[in-house]
Write a protein that holds these residues in place. Structure first.
Motif, short mmCIF file in Angstrom:
data_model
loop_
_atom_site.label_atom_id
_atom_site.label_comp_id
_atom_site.label_asym_id
_atom_site.label_seq_id
_atom_site.Cartn_x
_atom_site.Cartn_y
_atom_site.Cartn_z
N SER A 185 0.83 -1.19 -0.14
CA SER A 185 0.02 0.03 0.07
C SER A 185 0.90 1.04 0.01
CB SER A 185 -0.89 0.10 1.33
OG SER A 185 -1.34 1.46 1.70
N GLN A 231 -0.82 -1.72 -6.31
CA GLN A 231 -0.73 -1.96 -4.81
C GLN A 231 -1.56 -3.35 -4.51
OE1 GLN A 231 -1.88 1.65 -2.41
NE2 GLN A 231 -3.46 1.23 -3.44
N ARG A 286 -5.75 -0.27 0.75
CA ARG A 286 -6.87 -0.34 1.86
C ARG A 286 -7.82 0.90 1.77
NH1 ARG A 286 -2.21 -0.17 4.79
NH2 ARG A 286 -1.80 1.87 5.89
N ARG A 289 -11.26 -1.73 5.17
CA ARG A 289 -11.87 -2.29 3.97
C ARG A 289 -10.84 -2.54 2.77
NH1 ARG A 289 -16.15 1.99 4.01
NH2 ARG A 289 -17.64 1.48 5.14
N LYS A 316 -18.29 5.33 -8.00
CA LYS A 316 -17.20 5.85 -7.39
C LYS A 316 -15.98 5.69 -8.09
CE LYS A 316 -14.74 4.96 -3.01
NZ LYS A 316 -15.00 4.56 -1.56
C1 BT5 Z 1 -11.92 4.57 0.41
O1 BT5 Z 1 -12.56 3.87 1.46
O2 BT5 Z 1 -12.66 4.99 -0.44
C2 BT5 Z 1 -10.44 4.98 0.68
C3 BT5 Z 1 -9.69 4.37 -0.55
C4 BT5 Z 1 -8.13 4.87 -0.48
C5 BT5 Z 1 -7.45 4.24 -1.51
C6 BT5 Z 1 -5.95 4.86 -1.52
S1 BT5 Z 1 -5.18 3.99 -2.99
C7 BT5 Z 1 -3.77 4.88 -2.26
C8 BT5 Z 1 -3.83 4.73 -0.98
N1 BT5 Z 1 -3.15 3.51 -0.34
C9 BT5 Z 1 -3.90 2.80 0.19
O3 BT5 Z 1 -3.80 1.55 0.59
N2 BT5 Z 1 -4.88 3.35 0.23
C10 BT5 Z 1 -5.14 4.84 -0.42
P1 BT5 Z 1 -13.96 3.69 1.81
O4 BT5 Z 1 -14.76 4.66 1.83
O5 BT5 Z 1 -13.81 2.54 3.16
O6 BT5 Z 1 -14.29 2.79 0.47
C11 BT5 Z 1 -13.81 1.40 0.24
C12 BT5 Z 1 -14.74 0.77 -0.67
O7 BT5 Z 1 -14.82 1.15 -1.90
C13 BT5 Z 1 -14.48 -0.75 -0.58
O8 BT5 Z 1 -15.49 -1.54 0.29
C14 BT5 Z 1 -15.29 -1.10 -2.17
O9 BT5 Z 1 -16.70 -1.18 -1.89
C15 BT5 Z 1 -15.02 -0.01 -2.89
N3 BT5 Z 1 -14.01 0.07 -3.81
C16 BT5 Z 1 -12.72 -0.62 -3.45
N4 BT5 Z 1 -11.83 -0.49 -4.36
C17 BT5 Z 1 -12.39 0.33 -5.62
C18 BT5 Z 1 -11.86 0.89 -6.84
N5 BT5 Z 1 -10.87 0.50 -7.29
N6 BT5 Z 1 -12.80 1.75 -7.37
C19 BT5 Z 1 -14.03 1.98 -6.56
N7 BT5 Z 1 -14.58 1.53 -5.55
C20 BT5 Z 1 -13.71 0.65 -4.70
#
Ligand code: BT5
Length: 243
Positions: free
Chosen positions: A11, A34, A38, A43, A104
């Motif tokens: 990550s 990645q 996360r 999640r 999203k």
């Molecule tokens: C977020 O969490 O939306 C925060 C995401 C942050 C990602 C960045 S990437 C760079 C940095 N390094 C990391 O490891 N993380 C950050 P949340 O609101 O909890 O939403 C998570 C949810 O989004 C998941 O449970 C899925 O339903 C959805 N999801 C997962 N991957 C996705 C994607 N690539 N595109 C759209 N939705 C996604």
């Protein structure tokens, strides 16, 4: 801001933390893939090739209450960068999602360490589905997600998105450091939730519904409940949106 580039990381948040431990003051970590990206509350964030996966290392001298403002200005910077490179009507679903046509396209995650009530460092993680192919995402995520290339029918330069994002972020970050909340007006204009009836779910499992009337100076979402009282949320997830 100095850019640290990686091909594959668990990550970018972890890579950023390692740089913080080595004494890096500020910078941005960017990775192509990645393996354990996360989101909030453990999640998963799916991060195949084609996306812009980055973490900003920041050391603002502020109390933790102001971190929510950082999430919001990051979202604003993403919206402006996406609009600039693609012309798409990106909107912010408070607090940390950026959507196009209700799907999203970006998620934001903030992690910080606090010492004696002051922020020691903040790592702002931003994931943007730039050229992500929807078939590379699991079906349940695919149903609610989109990418710039998917919307436009062509690829977009990840570097161009990065360049614009950093430029926009730096402008808002300067205001943030001065305690200037002039950006809130701009935020209101690109909000997906303001003026709508929404439900906000909190980590304790409770869900409260009401009319999203405003964002306050701390970035909290203000809901007008049925009995007319105003409730402010500093954290949570908007689960239902009705006009
Ligand atoms: C977020 O969490 O939306 C925060 C995401 C942050 C990602 C960045 S990437 C760079 C940095 N390094 C990391 O490891 N993380 C950050 P949340 O609101 O909890 O939403 C998570 C949810 O989004 C998941 O449970 C899925 O339903 C959805 N999801 C997962 N991957 C996705 C994607 N690539 N595109 C759209 N939705 C996604």
């Amino acid at each position: 801001m100095k850019v640290f580039r990686f091909r594959t990381v668990s990550s970018t948040q972890d890579a950023a933390r390692k740089l913080v431990e080595k004494g890096v003051k500020e910078g941005v970590v960017v990775a192509e893939i990645q393996t354990s990206g996360r989101g909030r509350i453990s999640r998963k964030w799916h991060s195949p090739r084609g996306g812009l996966w980055l973490s900003l290392i920041l050391r603002p001298k502020v109390v933790p209450t102001y971190c929510l403002r950082l999430v919001l200005i990051s979202g604003l910077a993403v919206v402006k960068a996406i609009r600039k490179v693609s012309g798409l009507n990106a909107l912010i679903k408070w607090p940390n999602d950026v959507l196009t046509d209700g799907r999203k396209i970006c998620g934001i995650l903030i992690e910080s360490e606090t010492v004696n009530d002051l922020v020691k460092y903040v790592i702002v993680g931003i994931g943007i589905n730039v050229n992500v192919k929807l078939e590379d995402l699991p079906p349940e995520v695919r149903a609610e997600a989109t990418s710039l290339s998917e919307k436009l029918g062509r690829e977009v330069s990840v570097e161009e998105v990065l360049k614009n994002l950093l430029k926009e972020f730096e402008t808002f970050y300067k205001l943030f450091l001065k305690g200037d909340t002039g950006w809130i007006d701009e935020y209101r204009k690109v909000s997906y939730v303001l003026g709508k009836n929404v439900c906000v779910s909190s980590e304790d499992g409770s869900t409260i519904c009401g009319s999203a009337v405003d964002i306050d100076e701390y970035g909290r979402l203000m809901l007008k409940l049925e009995d007319g009282t105003i409730k402010r949320f500093g954290y949570g997830e908007v689960t239902k949106v009705r006009i």
